[in-house]
Write an enzyme that holds these catalytic residues in place. Structure first.
Site, PDB file in Angstrom:
ATOM      1  N   HIS A   1      49.102   5.153 141.893  1.00 39.17           N
ATOM      2  CA  HIS A   1      50.459   5.387 142.409  1.00 39.17           C
ATOM      3  C   HIS A   1      50.896   4.323 143.419  1.00 39.17           C
ATOM      4  CE1 HIS A   1      48.628   7.725 145.853  1.00 39.17           C
ATOM      5  NE2 HIS A   1      49.657   7.216 146.473  1.00 39.17           N
TER       6      HIS A   1
ATOM      7  N   ASP B   1      44.962   8.966 138.604  1.00 41.53           N
ATOM      8  CA  ASP B   1      45.504   8.130 139.679  1.00 41.53           C
ATOM      9  C   ASP B   1      44.470   7.079 140.097  1.00 41.53           C
ATOM     10  OD1 ASP B   1      47.143   7.143 141.619  1.00 41.53           O
ATOM     11  OD2 ASP B   1      46.994   8.871 142.963  1.00 41.53           O
TER      12      ASP B   1
ATOM     13  N   SER C   1      46.414   6.313 150.974  1.00 42.58           N
ATOM     14  CA  SER C   1      46.299   6.294 149.519  1.00 42.58           C
ATOM     15  C   SER C   1      45.541   5.085 149.004  1.00 42.58           C
ATOM     16  CB  SER C   1      47.681   6.263 148.892  1.00 42.58           C
ATOM     17  OG  SER C   1      48.188   7.537 148.850  1.00 42.58           O
TER      18      SER C   1
HETATM   19  N1  ARG Z   1      50.021   9.708 148.720  1.00 40.14           N
HETATM   20  C1  ARG Z   1      49.652   9.360 150.063  1.00 40.14           C
HETATM   21  C2  ARG Z   1      49.775   7.848 150.261  1.00 40.14           C
HETATM   22  O1  ARG Z   1      50.538   7.238 149.556  1.00 40.14           O
HETATM   23  C3  ARG Z   1      48.331   9.909 150.443  1.00 40.14           C
HETATM   24  C4  ARG Z   1      48.428  11.349 150.638  1.00 40.14           C
HETATM   25  C5  ARG Z   1      47.156  12.003 150.967  1.00 40.14           C
HETATM   26  N2  ARG Z   1      47.525  13.228 151.573  1.00 40.14           N
HETATM   27  C6  ARG Z   1      46.687  14.119 152.043  1.00 40.14           C
HETATM   28  N3  ARG Z   1      47.160  15.157 152.618  1.00 40.14           N
HETATM   29  N4  ARG Z   1      45.391  13.963 151.907  1.00 40.14           N
HETATM   30  O2  ARG Z   1      49.272   7.260 151.170  1.00 40.14           O
END
Ligand code: ARG
Length: 744
Positions: free
Chosen positions: A550, A598, A694
């Protein structure tokens, strides 16, 4: 003298010329074959007529002062009839007024000039004297080089006429460094099909070599049918189909010898819908397929199938080969939109088959293509099934629609392919038989008092998904044999590739975390997009990183040239090694809708220097058999937000200890959680990954050997650090084979 003058004008124009490419459909005009030849009097007179109208529109518009001219480059047609006009527009701007020429603004001028009548409710209105379909108007910003075609060193124009003949298309360049443009067209009323039999290029994510196939006669960004960035061979060959009777191919061939072999043909447009399909009682009845199967299907299509079973006790079951339907949420569908008896679903590609059942004797299914580019062919076998008993006696119905033998429920093996047979299971008692249970046997945790579940683990067994595969192809029961400090395989291969996951000792040894020490997480990478920190990643080899799909999946983010990897870094801006990205491999089944698959591989432009190995080191990759029992402590690291509401990001790398959470508990908190996901956190909240983490690692230490493994990749979660809502990670062990396939 004239050439010189022309050059001068052109030069002057080129400095501040702004170019647009576009297309629209003129209704009620009949296409004649002469329009194919741009030097025919028929083409010239029609093109002049159209250009005059477009000129009139823009010369009376707010941007009239900047407007130079429009050039009609091609006229084709499609199955809607009328003429498809392809054109270029040239504006001349100064730095003072360049802002008034946005792509949307220029397109809007054309659209707003079409006068439609509210009465006849058709999308065709009048652009001065021309009946133009307002829905067909496309205007894209373009480059001067595309307009003049000056960069293209080879050009070709192929005409396939009617179905039945295949025109070979060979492009072969010994040196490379070439741009080729090929226009393909067929007799109006037919569609164009391009088959790519082989394409010998280096895989560089389209940076050095690519083939872009357009659903138009000029390179219009919004009309891309497909972009080929990877080599194609006899095992991976495929065909693309246009929505009209034309295609435009743009070959960009980087340095070195390059070769394309394929052919082009006209095909008849067939409806993908069918009349009412009546089903009997029999087991297998037939297949429905995406348009032009087995070719890829274009981004626009609409198919409807109606089914009728003999009586109210029988419904319709569709078996998909590697595709899954799930009810549509707020997000749009990326790979197919489905309406089944008034409920809307989205389809996604997965790596296993699924069965979709409609508990109704009469079913109407509508399928609409909804992806950005062409998608791989789809097919589903249909048959009737007994609504009151979808699975045969003694079978369990999985959420994937599969039926598995009831004995397989709670046997520790994911027979349903979505783990629906393995949730809400009570742990079997530690009797003799249970010691064979995958939840107990040789997972590195002493579950039974007598330790029998961890005995005889180096015993050779037939290979299964939960046995460890030695390099000699033999399998043993010990799931975490890799790099645990004990040679378990007869060939000792389980201990032979262990130069990973061993940071130099640090003096001590995210949300709710604390500052990491220098050199504590030498595989942690900070990924910067266009100069800004964006995501994390992990070093897994000399020139490869692993991260989350992503972070790289949307338009601009997929361009490797925009990215820099910062390695060997604790405090932002102090990296020991900063390097560009050569190639990004996003998993082909990644879904932005549910974050399944992902995972992305990133190849560095050059390997990190070995001399930096005290600061930079790969983390070990888990074997596919890896067991991470619930409760196991792991660490998540990154430069992401320290709290959900934080706007600022920390300078210093943060670390937080989190616990692996059982899949049953995780599925109880979130839906859907796929077998490719793993939850970790603390149920009170407090410690978690967050925005910016992420793609970074969830590192778990193998207790006996002391090596760290990349068990997870930070993927998603609801907020950050909320009680009972753990972080969700990509389960890396599921991708052991996929990684091996891509890294030599
Ligand atoms: N999708 C998020 C990013 O782009 C990471 C999210 C992880 N969230 C969590 N509560 N562990 O950095």
């Amino acid at each position: 003298m004239w050439t010189l003058l022309w050059l001068f004008i052109f030069q002057r124009e080129s400095n501040n010329g702004v170019y647009f490419a576009g297309m629209f459909r003129i209704a009620n005009f009949e296409f004649i074959p002469e329009y194919r030849h741009t030097d025919s009097t028929e083409f010239l007179s029609m093109a002049t007529k159209i250009a005059n109208v477009v000129n009139d529109v823009y010369r009376k518009s707010p941007v009239s002062k900047l407007y130079q001219q429009s050039v009609i480059s091609d006229i084709s047609t499609n199955n809607k009839g009328g003429l498809l006009v392809h054109f270029w527009m040239v504006f001349v701007v100064t730095s003072m007024n360049s802002h008034s020429l946005c792509e949307e603004c220029v397109g809007a001028i054309l659209r707003d000039s079409v006068h439609t009548s509210l009465l006849n409710r058709s999308s065709v209105g009048f652009l001065l004297s021309l009946p133009v379909d307002i829905d067909s108007i496309v205007v894209n910003a373009a480059l001067r080089s595309e307009y003049t075609g000056t960069d293209a060193k080879c050009v070709d124009d192929l005409y396939a006429g009617r179905p039945g003949t295949r025109l070979p298309l060979h492009v072969s360049v010994p040196q490379g460094g070439l741009l080729c443009h090929v226009k393909l067209s067929t007799t109006p009323g037919y569609l164009a099909r391009l088959t790519i039999a082989s394409f010998a290029i280096e895989p560089t994510a389209c940076v050095s070599s690519s083939l872009t196939v357009y659903d138009s006669l000029i390179p219009l960004r919004t009309k891309v049918l497909y972009k080929v960035c990877d080599p194609v061979n006899s095992a991976s060959n495929f065909s693309l189909v246009s929505t009209g009777n034309v295609m435009f191919l743009s070959f960009s061939l980087g340095q070195g010898s390059k070769m394309f072999i394929g052919y082009f043909e006209a095909i008849t447009e067939k409806s993908c819908s069918s009349a009412l399909i009546t089903l009997g009682q029999s087991a297998s009845e037939g297949v429905i397929t995406s348009p032009h199967h087995p070719s890829f299907f274009p981004p626009q299509c609409d198919c409807t199938w109606e089914f009728q079973t003999p009586d109210g006790s029988l419904g319709v079951a569709l078996t998909f080969h590697n595709y899954m339907l799930t009810e549509k949420g707020l997000r749009g569908c990326e790979h197919g939109w489905w309406r089944i008896n008034e409920v809307i679903y989205c389809g996604d590609y997965v790596d296993h088959h699924t069965v979709f059942r409609v508990a109704h004797p009469r079913t109407e299914i509508e399928f609409r293509c909804s992806s950005k580019f062409s998608d791989p062919p789809l097919s589903a076998e249909y048959r009737s099934y007994n609504i009151s008993e979808p699975c045969a006696d003694g079978h369990f119905l999985c959420s994937t629609g599969l039926c598995v033998s009831a004995e397989r429920r709670c046997d520790g093996v994911d027979d349903c392919l979505d783990e629906s047979d393995e949730v809400y299971c009570s742990k079997p008692p530690c009797d003799g038989f249970a010691q064979q249970h995958p939840d107990y046997a040789c997972n590195g945790v002493r579950d039974c008092e007598d330790g029998s579940d961890e005995a005889n683990c180096t015993q050779e067994v037939p290979c299964t998904p939960i046995s460890y595969r030695c390099r000699n192809g033999k399998c043993i029961r010990k799931r975490n044999a890799e790099c645990d400090g004990v040679p378990d395989c007869a060939d000792k291969s389980d201990e032979s590739h262990c130069a990973c996951g061993r940071p130099a000792p640090v003096r001590a040894r995210v949300v709710g975390g604390s500052e990491a020490q220098e050199g504590e997480w030498p595989w942690q990478v900070s990924m910067h997009f266009a100069g800004t920190f964006y995501c994390g990643a992990s070093v897994i080899a000399a020139d490869w990183l692993l991260s989350a799909a992503h972070c790289f999946s949307r338009d601009r983010l997929s361009d490797p040239q925009q990215w820099k990897a910062h390695l060997g870094m604790r405090s932002q801006g102090t990296a020991k090694f900063v390097v560009g990205i050569r190639r990004i491999v996003v998993h082909e089944f990644y879904s932005a809708r549910n974050f399944d698959y992902d995972i992305a591989l990133l190849q560095l432009s050059s390997p990190w220097p070995l001399a930096l190995s005290s600061h930079i080191q790969p983390i070990c990759l888990p074997p596919s058999s890896q067991a991470v029992p619930a409760g196991h402590n792991c660490w998540v690291t990154g430069w992401g937000s320290k709290a959900e509401e934080d706007k600022d990001l920390p300078q210093i790398l943060q670390k937080a200890e989190v616990q692996v959470i059982s899949q049953t508990v995780c599925k109880g908190r979130y839906s859907p959680v796929s077998p490719r996901m793993l939850c970790a956190g603390v149920m009170t909240g407090e410690r978690d990954a967050c925005r910016g983490d992420s793609g970074g690692p969830l590192s778990c230490r193998e207790p006996s050997g002391g090596h760290w493994f990349l068990t997870g990749i930070v993927s998603w979660g609801a907020g950050c650090g909320r009680p009972n809502l753990p972080g969700v990670y990509t389960r890396v062990s599921k991708f052991a084979a996929w990684i091996r396939e891509h890294i030599p």
